[in-house]
Design a protein around this motif. Structure first.
Motif, PDB file in Angstrom:
ATOM      1  N   ILE A   1      42.399 -54.315  19.542  1.00  0.00           N
ATOM      2  CA  ILE A   1      42.993 -53.371  20.758  1.00  0.00           C
ATOM      3  C   ILE A   1      43.202 -52.809  21.668  1.00  0.00           C
ATOM      4  CG2 ILE A   1      41.752 -50.062  20.776  1.00  0.00           C
ATOM      5  CD1 ILE A   1      42.579 -50.926  17.996  1.00  0.00           C
TER       6      ILE A   1
ATOM      7  N   PRO B   1      35.034 -51.335  12.257  1.00  0.00           N
ATOM      8  CA  PRO B   1      35.868 -50.221  13.286  1.00  0.00           C
ATOM      9  C   PRO B   1      35.670 -49.046  13.094  1.00  0.00           C
ATOM     10  CG  PRO B   1      36.564 -51.511  10.946  1.00  0.00           C
ATOM     11  CD  PRO B   1      35.363 -52.150  11.349  1.00  0.00           C
ATOM     12  N   ILE B   2      35.704 -48.402  13.790  1.00  0.00           N
ATOM     13  CA  ILE B   2      35.101 -47.084  14.213  1.00  0.00           C
ATOM     14  C   ILE B   2      36.989 -46.628  14.604  1.00  0.00           C
ATOM     15  CG2 ILE B   2      33.657 -45.792  16.263  1.00  0.00           C
ATOM     16  CD1 ILE B   2      31.428 -47.806  16.446  1.00  0.00           C
ATOM     17  N   ARG B   3      36.440 -45.726  14.077  1.00  0.00           N
ATOM     18  CA  ARG B   3      37.587 -44.278  14.427  1.00  0.00           C
ATOM     19  C   ARG B   3      37.730 -43.103  14.178  1.00  0.00           C
ATOM     20  NH1 ARG B   3      43.654 -46.180  11.699  1.00  0.00           N
ATOM     21  NH2 ARG B   3      42.172 -48.189  12.278  1.00  0.00           N
TER      22      ARG B   3
ATOM     23  N   VAL C   1      38.717 -45.131  19.271  1.00  0.00           N
ATOM     24  CA  VAL C   1      39.031 -46.635  18.281  1.00  0.00           C
ATOM     25  C   VAL C   1      38.030 -47.570  18.746  1.00  0.00           C
ATOM     26  CG1 VAL C   1      40.746 -47.457  16.925  1.00  0.00           C
ATOM     27  CG2 VAL C   1      40.848 -45.858  17.669  1.00  0.00           C
TER      28      VAL C   1
END
Lengths: 792, 339
Positions: B219, B185-187, B214
């Motif tokens: 998502i 996960p990227i945020r 994100v």
């Protein structure tokens, strides 16, 4: 895209107001930039019935008329001789505005009151075909049945409403009335009506007049042509001229207007050639020969490049493809046979050519947005149907269609649940199918799997994400159920936190943060007195800058800061403290082959009557202490700083910047009469090496002993040196030392200075005795002798 | 003796009450109560009195002594008060006067806005990332589904260094770099300077953006709406309403623009919102699967959303700054308004 309401209504029934329609278009992604009421161009002009006409008492040319304007009687003096009692005429009342922007006010003509003006057809921008009698010399005489007091806009039909719609780059198909109509139909649930495409053909065949040789399918994937013989050039009918005017195109004649009409309605640029000037009865689509010349319709000669596409006859270019036609083969009043071009050109090609030649047209603007494969035939048929409908010529049978057989039609097969997983809510399958079908994206279902046919004009639709957008656009974004994503550890890095801390620290020192452009003038380096070989002169250059003064990426922040002080000083701000943290851009080599190093610097400047070197240096010392960086200051020269008042700043043996007073010459250059103190440091170094939490140090609870020493030192002896000697001789019982006074002159021998030092001694585990301290002082004084420093 | 006592008693009150300094009072003390003082003398003389008179006269001498001590103490207190009042009076200053004492400086309004924007997202678990301002065409455009000659390049006129290197036109470039180097996960939010060839009252050739990204499993648009709703309420006020409008960006699909209800007129329509009741604040959308794929993330498994906010616009809206150029003049009279 300007969209006249009446034109739109030709293709879709609309039973809501323009404002309501505007809201609906916004909801599906078309911003309304402006709603233009054409009637705003003529204000306060009404129909008036002339009740009496009398001679002006003081003039032979003027008439005094009494006019019923519905709300009452007004007196108007006119020079026109074509009016008589009982005529109904347009009357511009006091405060009226005419189409050319002219305002009409009440006044007096040769002493006789005139409460307005009667208008000619020309003054209302009308021609004979707009309104009978509008072309005559004199006042426009209206239909006698016109009720006095009627707004002239109603009388002459100037009541159009135009929506100015912003079209996003993914929807080139909507740069046309038809495209917008398709969206309107989908959003209002009405049926789209296609424009009339029917016409009768003559016995002639297009291919008997013209042949097309397309030599570059890459830049011209499709070239269609049709022919019209026995054309008549005339003024276009009112409806065409009104609509063109409403979208901002000047009507010229039927042959020109028809191409503009189709461009606006269908979105297909067209061009008309005069057959008799096409050598060899041939059109060749090819790259121009290098340096090949053409005089375009704007009267200028252009020299073409081999990368540019030209439309040629058997001998020479007759048009710059998609950009502008040539003079030579253009239509005129002696044209008998028109060849109509309807082509698709690659948008990049048109864009490059238009930029390179610095030549833009409605056609090039449209091509740059992208033309689909659907419009060529449609546009051509529509143009021919207009020729046919108005009897402007005889339509030859058939088209030339030089294409590479390509289409962008596609069929997408996907699970409808994939659409919902992008949107995030459950839209029923039937609803999805209905929305897509309303958009003429014909969709069928087999279980959960949907099959959608994407027509040529929707090249933007490539996958299920695009389908999801179409669905949610019409389902309504307001139906989304906001959801919060699960938590995750976030935050700023230690470096980013130190960045904030450093800024806040400087604010505490009374400094204001500035933000200045990253690009500076190449003159900056000379203004800062930098030597020819100064490494900071090696700066990245912008190839298309805003101007020479903004053409290189800065390698120092000092120039920008001096500019800021210059601005402030000029505006009467006589003192100030500023700082800025921003990148400098340091290329490894030029011309740039890889990205330059980007390094954050901090520049701090104090200027004004009450500032001084030591105040600024004190701030740096506090930065050093705050981030535990052990700054050392060494005398060094910087081209734009005062040679006697400049120190380089070192930390752990690495040079990280400097502090000093601005050189008097530089101060002059920047026209600032006050002294300026400037420091520029490598801020990244502070952020990377800075220490946030220092280890706990126990502090003694025993009494401290303070001793002052009055020393006599050589005048050039540096404080740092004296303190260094004292510190190493005093050992660990010395808790603190500071120089609190330096004095030269008076009682002090020449070449010497008096230096007063305060020393604080303290033990961790007991009280110091006098004899212990005295012994240590002796040792200090002994050590100082090596530096030629003695007790006074 | 009684006469003597009476005469001292009669005169002492006046004498002490007229004493005008602590020195005089000391003299009085000596004069009456000192070793050779008048009252001490009276006590010494008491032995000459008859035994019948002694207790009576002795009592009166004591009363006199107590009276004198009391008078002395009272006068002392009065004098101290007078002294203090005099001192206080003489130290009066003009409290309406302002002298030039050091004051704190201030952060640039753009930094204030940037901090507030970044904090809103940091509070929602976003990391802060940065990237180069001089950027490769590859990251600024190509990886984001904007090939060379894409028409949307026209909308953001670019400063070029050469064919492949440019001044980034959007912080979205950091998106591409992050996706290449990190796995979901990227945020992240990426604040920073961006550049476009534009210079007027509402455009600056250099301005700042905050890009958000994100990427995770599952998502969708509702996550985007939820996140931006939170942000809007935090930055523009609790009662802020939001709406999505469809839009287009090459790197998101679907693309939207976020409008917030006008915080000046609360949706009624005013000059700020040009009568619409809504103010456009940012662009956003679901990350185009092409972009994920370009950056090495499998769009079959992951999806994401992205948004981009103009810091200048937010600062101008929030602080009521009418002209963007003022932001870059750095006039201290402007800067000192935002402490």
């Amino acid at each position: 895209m300007k969209v006249p309401y009446s034109w739109l209504k030709e293709f879709v029934d609309i039973d809501i107001t323009p404002a309501e329609l505007g809201d609906k278009l916004v909801s599906v992604g078309f911003e309304i930039e402006e709603v233009i009421e054409m009637r705003d161009s003529i204000k306060n002009v009404v129909a008036g019935k002339i009740l009496s006409v009398e001679k002006h008492p003081d003039s032979d040319h003027l008439l005094v008329c009494s006019v019923d304007v519905g709300t009452g009687k007004v007196q108007i003096v006119t020079g026109a001789q074509n009016v008589k009692t009982g005529d109904v005429v347009p009357v511009a009342l006091d405060g009226a505005v005419l189409p050319d922007g002219k305002k009409i006010n009440s006044g007096a003509l040769r002493g006789v009151k005139s409460e307005g003006m009667m208008c000619s057809g020309g003054e209302l921008a009308l021609t004979e075909s707009d309104y009978p009698g509008a072309g005559v010399y004199g006042i426009l005489i209206l239909d006698a049945k016109t009720q006095p007091g009627t707004d002239i806009n109603e009388v002459i039909g100037n009541t159009e409403t135009v929506l100015d719609v912003a079209i996003t780059a993914n929807r080139p198909d909507c740069n046309s009335i038809l495209g917008i109509a398709r969206e309107v139909a989908a959003v209002t649930g009405k049926k789209l009506r296609m424009p009339n495409l029917s016409y009768t053909v003559s016995d002639y065949k297009t291919k008997d007049f013209i042949s097309v040789e397309n030599r570059n399918f890459e830049l011209c994937p499709r070239y269609m042509a049709g022919a019209v013989t026995e054309v008549t050039e005339c003024e276009s009918p009112k409806i065409i001229r009104d609509r063109l005017k409403a979208v901002g195109i000047r009507p010229i004649n039927n042959l020109v207007d028809v191409t503009n009409y189709v461009l606006t309605e269908i979105g297909q640029p067209m061009h008309a050639f005069d057959l008799k000037n096409l050598a060899g009865g041939k059109i060749v689509v090819r790259n121009a020969a290098e340096g090949e010349k053409i005089t375009a319709l704007d009267g200028k000669e252009y020299s073409l490049k081999v990368s540019q596409l030209a439309i040629c006859d058997a001998e020479k270019p007759v048009a710059i493809a998609g950009v502008m036609g040539g003079m030579y083969a253009s239509i005129g009043n002696d044209t008998e046979t028109v060849i109509l071009e309807s082509a698709r050109f690659a948008r990049d090609s048109i864009r490059h050519t238009s930029r390179e030649l610095n030549l833009r047209s409605d056609s090039s603007a449209r091509y740059e947005k992208g033309i689909d494969f659907y419009s060529q035939e449609l546009g051509l048929k529509r143009a021919l149907s207009l020729f046919s409908e108005y009897g402007w010529g005889k339509i030859a049978e058939g088209f030339i269609d030089a294409n590479m057989g390509c289409t962008s039609e596609k069929t997408l097969v996907y699970d409808y649940k994939a659409v919902n997983s992008i949107i995030g809510i459950d839209v029923e399958k039937e609803r999805i199918i209905r929305i897509l079908n309303n958009l003429e994206l014909s969709t069928t279902a087999e279980g959960d799997v949907l099959t959608t046919f994407v027509p040529d004009y929707r090249e933007d639709i490539e996958g299920v994400n695009d389908i999801a957008e179409e669905v949610v656009r019409f389902y309504g974004y307001d139906e989304l159920a906001p959801r919060l994503i699960s938590t995750k550890r976030g935050g700023k890095s230690p470096e980013q936190l130190r960045f904030d801390k450093l800024k806040n620290m400087l604010v505490g020192y009374g400094a204001y943060e500035t933000v200045s452009y990253s690009f500076i003038s190449p003159k900056a380096f000379d203004m800062l007195l930098m030597k020819e070989n100064d490494p900071l002169r090696k700066a990245v250059e912008i190839s298309n800058p805003l101007g020479a003064d903004f053409s290189i990426m800065r390698t120092t922040l000092s120039y920008s800061m001096l500019k800021i002080i210059n601005t402030n000083y000029k505006r009467g701000n006589k003192e100030g403290r500023f700082f800025e943290i921003a990148n400098v851009y340091l290329p490894e080599s030029l011309p740039l082959e890889k990205l330059p190093e980007e390094k954050q610097h901090i520049v701090i400047a104090f200027y004004g009557e009450n500032e001084g070197f030591y105040k600024l240096k004190g701030v740096l010392e506090d930065i050093s202490e705050t981030f535990a960086l052990n700054f050392e200051f060494k005398r060094e020269e910087i081209s734009y700083l005062h040679p006697g008042r400049t120190a380089s700043v070192y930390s752990d043996g690495k040079k990280i910047g400097y502090v000093g007073e601005v050189h008097p010459l530089v101060q002059d250059t920047f026209e600032i009469d006050k002294r300026i103190y400037l420091a520029e440091l490598d801020a990244d170094y502070i952020f990377e090496k800075g220490i946030d939490i220092k280890p706990y140090k126990a502090f003694s609870k025993y009494q401290a002993v303070e001793r002052d020493l009055a020393l006599l030192a050589p005048i050039d002896e540096e404080a740092a040196k004296i303190l260094g000697v004292i510190s190493s001789a005093a050992g660990n019982i010395l808790e603190k030392m500071e120089i609190f006074d330096v004095y030269v002159g008076g009682q002090v021998p020449k070449g010497k200075k008096s230096v007063a030092v305060k020393l604080l001694f303290r033990l961790h585990d007991g009280t110091l005795t006098d004899s212990e301290i005295n012994a240590r002082i002796e040792k200090i004084l002994e050590a100082l002798k090596s530096e030629n420093v003695f007790l006074r | 003796m009684l006469d003597k006592i009476k005469s001292i008693s009669d005169s002492v009150k006046k004498i002490i009450s007229e004493a005008d300094g602590s020195g005089v009072l000391n003299d009085m003390r000596v004069k009456y109560l000192g070793k050779n003082g008048e009252i001490t003398a009276l006590l010494k003389n008491l032995k000459n009195c008859s035994p019948e008179e002694k207790p009576f006269i002795g009592k009166h001498i004591n009363i006199l002594r107590e009276q004198v001590e009391k008078l002395l103490a009272e006068r002392e207190k009065t004098l101290a008060e007078i002294e203090l009042n005099k001192k206080i009076e003489s130290e009066k200053i003009d409290v309406t006067l302002s002298l030039n004492y050091p004051k704190k400086g201030g952060l640039h309004p753009l930094t204030l806005a940037r901090n507030e924007l970044v904090d809103a997202f940091v509070g929602m678990g976003f990391e802060v990332k940065e990237g180069p301002e001089i950027e490769l065409d590859f990251y600024n455009f190509q990886q984001l589904n904007i090939p060379k000659d894409h028409p949307s390049r026209d909308a953001q006129d670019t400063f070029y260094i050469n064919d492949n290197i440019l001044l980034r036109t959007q912080t979205s470039a950091v998106q591409a770099r992050t996706m290449e180097s990190e796995k979901p996960p990227i945020r992240i939010v990426c604040p920073g300077k961006v550049y476009r060839l534009d210079d007027d009252a509402t455009h600056s050739p250099m301005f700042q953006q905050i890009e958000g990204l994100v990427v995770d499993k599952n998502i969708n648009l509702c996550d985007l709406k939820g996140t931006l709703d939170e942000f809007a309420r935090k930055f523009f006020g609790e009662d802020t309403k939001t709406r999505f409008r469809p839009s287009y960006f090459p790197f998101t699909e679907p693309s939207v623009e976020l409008d917030v209800s006008c915080f000046m007129c609360h949706g009624k329509g005013c000059r700020l919102c040009k009568g619409t009741g809504w103010i456009e604040v940012l662009g956003a959308g679901v990350v185009n699967p092409v972009v994920l794929k370009n950056c090495g993330i499998d769009p079959e498994i992951y999806s994401g959303f992205a948004f981009g906010i103009g810091i200048e616009r937010c600062a101008m809206l929030k602080y009521g700054i009418p002209d963007m150029r003022i932001l870059f003049e750095n006039d201290i009279r402007f800067l000192s308004q935002y402490k």
